[in-house]
Design a protein around this motif. Structure first.
Motif, PDB file in Angstrom:
ATOM      1  N   SER A 248       0.818  -1.197   0.000  1.00 22.58           N
ATOM      2  CA  SER A 248       0.000   0.000   0.000  1.00 22.58           C
ATOM      3  C   SER A 248       0.852   1.246   0.000  1.00 22.58           C
ATOM      4  O   SER A 248       1.946   1.255   0.547  1.00 22.58           O
ATOM      5  CB  SER A 248      -0.911   0.021   1.242  1.00 22.58           C
ATOM      6  OG  SER A 248      -1.719  -1.135   1.293  1.00 22.58           O
ATOM      7  N   PRO A 249       0.346   2.335  -0.590  1.00 22.69           N
ATOM      8  CA  PRO A 249       1.049   3.604  -0.518  1.00 22.69           C
ATOM      9  C   PRO A 249       1.157   4.084   0.913  1.00 22.69           C
ATOM     10  O   PRO A 249       0.353   3.690   1.763  1.00 22.69           O
ATOM     11  CB  PRO A 249       0.168   4.551  -1.358  1.00 22.69           C
ATOM     12  CG  PRO A 249      -0.665   3.645  -2.213  1.00 22.69           C
ATOM     13  CD  PRO A 249      -0.859   2.400  -1.399  1.00 22.69           C
TER      14      PRO A 249
ATOM     15  N   PHE B 208      -4.386  -1.599  -3.582  1.00 22.41           N
ATOM     16  CA  PHE B 208      -4.407  -0.392  -4.398  1.00 22.41           C
ATOM     17  C   PHE B 208      -5.814  -0.166  -4.923  1.00 22.41           C
ATOM     18  O   PHE B 208      -6.469  -1.075  -5.400  1.00 22.41           O
ATOM     19  CB  PHE B 208      -3.422  -0.536  -5.553  1.00 22.41           C
ATOM     20  CG  PHE B 208      -3.428   0.626  -6.500  1.00 22.41           C
ATOM     21  CD1 PHE B 208      -2.756   1.784  -6.155  1.00 22.41           C
ATOM     22  CD2 PHE B 208      -4.092   0.554  -7.702  1.00 22.41           C
ATOM     23  CE1 PHE B 208      -2.745   2.864  -7.017  1.00 22.41           C
ATOM     24  CE2 PHE B 208      -4.084   1.626  -8.564  1.00 22.41           C
ATOM     25  CZ  PHE B 208      -3.413   2.780  -8.223  1.00 22.41           C
TER      26      PHE B 208
ATOM     27  N   ASN C 187       1.605   5.564  -6.534  1.00 19.34           N
ATOM     28  CA  ASN C 187       0.827   4.577  -5.794  1.00 19.34           C
ATOM     29  C   ASN C 187       1.053   3.170  -6.348  1.00 19.34           C
ATOM     30  O   ASN C 187       1.214   2.197  -5.596  1.00 19.34           O
ATOM     31  CB  ASN C 187      -0.661   4.922  -5.851  1.00 19.34           C
ATOM     32  CG  ASN C 187      -1.022   6.098  -4.968  1.00 19.34           C
ATOM     33  OD1 ASN C 187      -0.283   6.444  -4.040  1.00 19.34           O
ATOM     34  ND2 ASN C 187      -2.151   6.723  -5.248  1.00 19.34           N
TER      35      ASN C 187
END
Length: 240
Positions: free
Chosen positions: A16-17, A24, A43
């Motif tokens: 995940s970012p 995502f 991202n």
């Protein structure tokens, strides 16, 4: 690189970012912009890694056709340069004019490392792309100006800046590599504060060694050109 003992290191972004959890998610539908493409690419970088980042997969993440991206960005090479420039927005160079040159350089390099660690494989992007974009050039100019004001010659400024840049990128690459090995050993177990502080200590120690060398050169008043290799010495790797 030899080690006296095996040391665990923190995990880098994988799924995940930063600041998000879960998988995502495609952005909400809206006008396609260059800024939106870059944000989605960062991202996706944290989600899949650099090797799996492609214009086609980026288009899928945005819910558009790949051809739509080329109205805003020429190719993947330009995309990577723009991603690096966006990452540079997270870097902060100390602006206090009364701050000693050493503290300004240290603060800038610490911020550089922290920004790279926010994005998976970002060190590889910086190593493989030329610094041609505005934010990146601004940071380079700040470093050059600080080293020049410290008393280095123009040639020494360029060589010292190159050394500092290579140190930060190389350190982050090693840090990420060891993080991947540690993750395989400990699974999803979170790194302890002691581990995080250990990597911080290692980075600052190496940085201080470089800064000590620059200071020693300033103390000697040496502004001579870099020594040239003897004609009979072997040439470097990749030479023809």
């Amino acid at each position: 690189m030899s080690r006296a003992k095996e040391v665990s290191v923190p995990k880098m972004p994988r799924r995940s970012p930063p600041g998000q959890t879960g998988g995502f998610r495609k952005p909400e539908a809206g006008p396609l912009t260059r800024e939106g493409i870059i944000d989605a690419a960062l991202n996706l970088l944290n989600q899949a890694g650099l090797n799996r980042l492609s214009m086609r997969k980026l288009a899928d993440a945005l819910g558009v056709q790949a051809a739509s991206l080329y109205w805003h960005i020429r190719n993947k090479s330009e995309l990577l340069q723009l991603m690096a420039d966006k990452i540079c927005e997270d870097m902060h160079w100390p602006e206090a004019t009364d701050m000693p040159w050493r503290e300004r350089v240290r603060g800038g390099m610490v911020s550089y490392r922290k920004a790279l660690l926010r994005y998976r494989d970002s060190a590889e992007i910086f190593a493989d792309t030329p610094p041609l974009t505005p934010h990146r050039l601004r940071l380079i100019e700040s470093l050059y100006q600080t080293l020049r004001q410290a008393g280095l010659s123009r040639e020494e400024v360029a060589l010292s800046a190159d050394l500092l840049n290579n140190y930060v990128i190389g350190f982050v690459m090693e840090e990420v590599r060891f993080a991947g090995q540690a993750e395989k050993r400990v699974g999803d177990e979170a790194p302890s504060p002691e581990i995080l502080s250990d990597m911080e200590k290692r980075f600052r120690f190496g940085l201080d060694i470089i800064l000590d060398g620059i200071q020693a050169r300033l103390d000697r008043g040496a502004h001579s050109p870099a020594p040239q290799p003897h004609p009979e010495e072997g040439r470097g790797p990749g030479s023809r």
